[in-house]
Design a protein around this motif. Structure first.
Motif, PDB file in Angstrom:
ATOM      1  N   ALA A   8       0.827  -1.209   0.000  1.00 59.91           N
ATOM      2  CA  ALA A   8       0.000   0.000   0.000  1.00 59.91           C
ATOM      3  C   ALA A   8       0.862   1.261   0.000  1.00 59.91           C
ATOM      4  CB  ALA A   8      -0.976   0.003   1.169  1.00 59.91           C
ATOM      5  N   GLN A   9       1.885   1.270  -0.859  1.00 61.07           N
ATOM      6  CA  GLN A   9       2.789   2.401  -1.037  1.00 61.07           C
ATOM      7  C   GLN A   9       3.656   2.678   0.185  1.00 61.07           C
ATOM      8  OE1 GLN A   9      -0.913   4.059  -2.750  1.00 61.07           O
ATOM      9  NE2 GLN A   9       0.479   5.672  -3.302  1.00 61.07           N
ATOM     10  N   GLY A  10       3.698   1.735   1.108  1.00 63.60           N
ATOM     11  CA  GLY A  10       4.574   1.865   2.259  1.00 63.60           C
ATOM     12  C   GLY A  10       5.987   1.456   1.884  1.00 63.60           C
ATOM     13  N   VAL A  11       6.952   2.023   2.586  1.00 63.74           N
ATOM     14  CA  VAL A  11       8.346   1.733   2.280  1.00 63.74           C
ATOM     15  C   VAL A  11       9.163   1.744   3.572  1.00 63.74           C
ATOM     16  CG1 VAL A  11       8.907   4.151   1.795  1.00 63.74           C
ATOM     17  CG2 VAL A  11      10.274   2.361   0.782  1.00 63.74           C
ATOM     18  N   ARG A  12      10.122   0.816   3.641  1.00 61.58           N
ATOM     19  CA  ARG A  12      11.070   0.750   4.754  1.00 61.58           C
ATOM     20  C   ARG A  12      12.444   1.080   4.188  1.00 61.58           C
ATOM     21  NH1 ARG A  12      10.543  -4.329   6.189  1.00 61.58           N
ATOM     22  NH2 ARG A  12       8.892  -3.859   7.669  1.00 61.58           N
ATOM     23  N   ILE A  13      13.117   2.049   4.807  1.00 62.73           N
ATOM     24  CA  ILE A  13      14.452   2.456   4.372  1.00 62.73           C
ATOM     25  C   ILE A  13      15.438   2.129   5.483  1.00 62.73           C
ATOM     26  CG2 ILE A  13      15.904   4.393   3.653  1.00 62.73           C
ATOM     27  CD1 ILE A  13      13.314   5.814   2.788  1.00 62.73           C
ATOM     28  N   GLU A  14      16.474   1.381   5.149  1.00 66.18           N
ATOM     29  CA  GLU A  14      17.549   1.036   6.088  1.00 66.18           C
ATOM     30  C   GLU A  14      18.870   1.468   5.467  1.00 66.18           C
ATOM     31  OE1 GLU A  14      17.306  -0.460   9.127  1.00 66.18           O
ATOM     32  OE2 GLU A  14      15.123  -0.625   9.000  1.00 66.18           O
ATOM     33  N   VAL A  15      19.689   2.187   6.229  1.00 64.17           N
ATOM     34  CA  VAL A  15      20.961   2.695   5.744  1.00 64.17           C
ATOM     35  C   VAL A  15      22.060   2.282   6.717  1.00 64.17           C
ATOM     36  CG1 VAL A  15      22.284   4.800   5.306  1.00 64.17           C
ATOM     37  CG2 VAL A  15      19.910   4.662   4.586  1.00 64.17           C
ATOM     38  N   THR A  16      23.184   1.799   6.182  1.00 63.18           N
ATOM     39  CA  THR A  16      24.362   1.459   6.983  1.00 63.18           C
ATOM     40  C   THR A  16      25.540   2.275   6.463  1.00 63.18           C
ATOM     41  OG1 THR A  16      23.526  -0.792   7.256  1.00 63.18           O
ATOM     42  CG2 THR A  16      25.843  -0.413   7.774  1.00 63.18           C
ATOM     43  N   THR A  36      13.801  12.225   8.475  1.00 66.75           N
ATOM     44  CA  THR A  36      15.025  11.984   9.244  1.00 66.75           C
ATOM     45  C   THR A  36      15.030  10.519   9.662  1.00 66.75           C
ATOM     46  OG1 THR A  36      15.056  14.260  10.032  1.00 66.75           O
ATOM     47  CG2 THR A  36      16.335  12.657  11.285  1.00 66.75           C
ATOM     48  N   LEU A  37      16.140   9.847   9.411  1.00 66.71           N
ATOM     49  CA  LEU A  37      16.245   8.430   9.749  1.00 66.71           C
ATOM     50  C   LEU A  37      16.652   8.282  11.211  1.00 66.71           C
ATOM     51  CD1 LEU A  37      18.061   7.046   6.581  1.00 66.71           C
ATOM     52  CD2 LEU A  37      15.629   7.335   6.977  1.00 66.71           C
ATOM     53  N   ALA A  38      15.983   7.373  11.898  1.00 68.22           N
ATOM     54  CA  ALA A  38      16.259   7.121  13.314  1.00 68.22           C
ATOM     55  C   ALA A  38      17.446   6.171  13.441  1.00 68.22           C
ATOM     56  CB  ALA A  38      15.035   6.509  13.982  1.00 68.22           C
ATOM     57  N   LYS A  39      18.224   6.373  14.495  1.00 68.92           N
ATOM     58  CA  LYS A  39      19.377   5.507  14.749  1.00 68.92           C
ATOM     59  C   LYS A  39      18.870   4.160  15.250  1.00 68.92           C
ATOM     60  CE  LYS A  39      23.756   5.340  17.162  1.00 68.92           C
ATOM     61  NZ  LYS A  39      24.665   6.042  18.068  1.00 68.92           N
ATOM     62  N   ARG A  40      19.313   3.071  14.590  1.00 67.82           N
ATOM     63  CA  ARG A  40      18.922   1.707  14.970  1.00 67.82           C
ATOM     64  C   ARG A  40      20.044   1.016  15.739  1.00 67.82           C
ATOM     65  NH1 ARG A  40      13.479   1.178  13.146  1.00 67.82           N
ATOM     66  NH2 ARG A  40      13.369   2.215  11.156  1.00 67.82           N
ATOM     67  N   ALA A  41      21.274   1.278  15.315  1.00 68.29           N
ATOM     68  CA  ALA A  41      22.473   0.715  15.951  1.00 68.29           C
ATOM     69  C   ALA A  41      23.639   1.588  15.496  1.00 68.29           C
ATOM     70  CB  ALA A  41      22.669  -0.739  15.526  1.00 68.29           C
ATOM     71  N   ALA A  42      24.837   1.250  15.919  1.00 68.86           N
ATOM     72  CA  ALA A  42      26.007   2.036  15.516  1.00 68.86           C
ATOM     73  C   ALA A  42      26.179   1.985  13.998  1.00 68.86           C
ATOM     74  CB  ALA A  42      27.256   1.506  16.202  1.00 68.86           C
ATOM     75  N   GLY A  43      26.011   3.121  13.351  1.00 71.04           N
ATOM     76  CA  GLY A  43      26.163   3.188  11.903  1.00 71.04           C
ATOM     77  C   GLY A  43      24.954   2.740  11.109  1.00 71.04           C
ATOM     78  N   ARG A  44      23.874   2.350  11.793  1.00 76.98           N
ATOM     79  CA  ARG A  44      22.652   1.900  11.097  1.00 76.98           C
ATOM     80  C   ARG A  44      21.510   2.837  11.412  1.00 76.98           C
ATOM     81  NH1 ARG A  44      20.893  -4.017  11.651  1.00 76.98           N
ATOM     82  NH2 ARG A  44      19.091  -2.732  11.422  1.00 76.98           N
ATOM     83  N   TYR A  45      20.774   3.226  10.369  1.00 76.96           N
ATOM     84  CA  TYR A  45      19.668   4.172  10.495  1.00 76.96           C
ATOM     85  C   TYR A  45      18.517   3.683   9.628  1.00 76.96           C
ATOM     86  CZ  TYR A  45      23.348   6.990  12.424  1.00 76.96           C
ATOM     87  OH  TYR A  45      24.386   7.424  13.201  1.00 76.96           O
ATOM     88  N   GLY A  46      17.288   4.039  10.030  1.00 75.97           N
ATOM     89  CA  GLY A  46      16.152   3.590   9.241  1.00 75.97           C
ATOM     90  C   GLY A  46      14.865   4.287   9.616  1.00 75.97           C
ATOM     91  N   THR A  47      13.866   4.048   8.790  1.00 75.01           N
ATOM     92  CA  THR A  47      12.524   4.577   9.025  1.00 75.01           C
ATOM     93  C   THR A  47      11.538   3.841   8.139  1.00 75.01           C
ATOM     94  OG1 THR A  47      11.238   6.609   9.253  1.00 75.01           O
ATOM     95  CG2 THR A  47      12.539   6.393   7.268  1.00 75.01           C
ATOM     96  N   GLU A  48      10.268   4.036   8.434  1.00 76.29           N
ATOM     97  CA  GLU A  48       9.183   3.531   7.595  1.00 76.29           C
ATOM     98  C   GLU A  48       8.253   4.694   7.313  1.00 76.29           C
ATOM     99  OE1 GLU A  48       7.177   0.002   8.848  1.00 76.29           O
ATOM    100  OE2 GLU A  48       9.029  -0.937   9.544  1.00 76.29           O
ATOM    101  N   LEU A  49       7.732   4.750   6.086  1.00 74.27           N
ATOM    102  CA  LEU A  49       6.798   5.807   5.724  1.00 74.27           C
ATOM    103  C   LEU A  49       5.909   5.336   4.589  1.00 74.27           C
ATOM    104  CD1 LEU A  49       8.273   8.384   3.363  1.00 74.27           C
ATOM    105  CD2 LEU A  49       9.783   6.708   4.348  1.00 74.27           C
ATOM    106  N   VAL A  50       4.856   6.100   4.339  1.00 77.02           N
ATOM    107  CA  VAL A  50       3.926   5.822   3.248  1.00 77.02           C
ATOM    108  C   VAL A  50       4.070   6.943   2.230  1.00 77.02           C
ATOM    109  CG1 VAL A  50       1.507   5.541   2.598  1.00 77.02           C
ATOM    110  CG2 VAL A  50       2.333   4.610   4.761  1.00 77.02           C
ATOM    111  N   LEU A  51       4.282   6.574   0.976  1.00 72.48           N
ATOM    112  CA  LEU A  51       4.446   7.549  -0.098  1.00 72.48           C
ATOM    113  C   LEU A  51       3.104   7.838  -0.769  1.00 72.48           C
ATOM    114  CD1 LEU A  51       7.739   6.171  -1.620  1.00 72.48           C
ATOM    115  CD2 LEU A  51       7.444   8.199  -0.212  1.00 72.48           C
TER     116      LEU A  51
END
Length: 159
Positions: free
Chosen positions: A77-85, A116-131
């Motif tokens: 449903a146009q939702g997306v999860r973004i994870e960045v390391t 803004t991506l939330a900190k998940r762990a050291a060097g890892r960031y992420g969020t979920e949103l609906v486009l």
């Protein structure tokens, strides 16, 4: 004597040729005005003048030696999860002050989103949103650090 019956169709052929050209031009104008998405380059002149600064920033980013891995998953449903390391050149975690993701719709203006991506762990960031729309998006990651700003861009498809 000139036979007027033979000359009677000449002006009509001339008129018909112009009518066809005008009709084709009118159709092309209608398509041009109804298909424009409103996209244009904002500040094109200043971006052109600042091009050398852009090249210098790209060189500075390469000297940082950071490595960015991004994972983008559709959640329905146009939702997306973004994870960045983020890692430095030795593989250690990079801890920037702030990590933002900007999703830019390349074909329609007015739907861009910045989070803004939330900190998940050291060097890892992420969020979920609906486009607002499914389809192609340009994902721009901005990691702000006292050592500089790291940028990465990639094209993603959201279902």
């Amino acid at each position: 004597m000139i036979d007027r019956r033979r000359l009677g169709w000449g002006p009509w052929v001339f008129f018909a040729m112009f009518a066809v050209v005008l009709a084709a031009n009118g159709i092309m104008m209608i398509f041009a005005f109804t298909s424009w998405t409103g996209l244009e380059t904002v500040g094109a002149y200043s971006k052109g003048v600042d091009y050398n600064r852009t090249l210098e920033a790209a060189r500075a980013q390469r000297t940082l030696g950071w490595q960015l891995e991004s994972v983008v998953q559709s959640t329905g449903a146009q939702g997306v999860r973004i994870e960045v390391t983020l890692r430095d050149r030795r593989g250690g975690a990079v801890i920037p002050d702030r990590v933002r993701a900007r999703l830019i719709r390349p074909t329609h203006s007015g739907h861009d989103t910045t989070v803004t991506l939330a900190k998940r762990a050291a060097g890892r960031y992420g969020t979920e949103l609906v486009l607002p729309l499914p389809g192609q998006w340009d994902l721009l990651i901005l990691a702000e650090h006292p050592g500089g700003v790291y940028q990465a861009r990639r094209r993603v498809v959201i279902e």
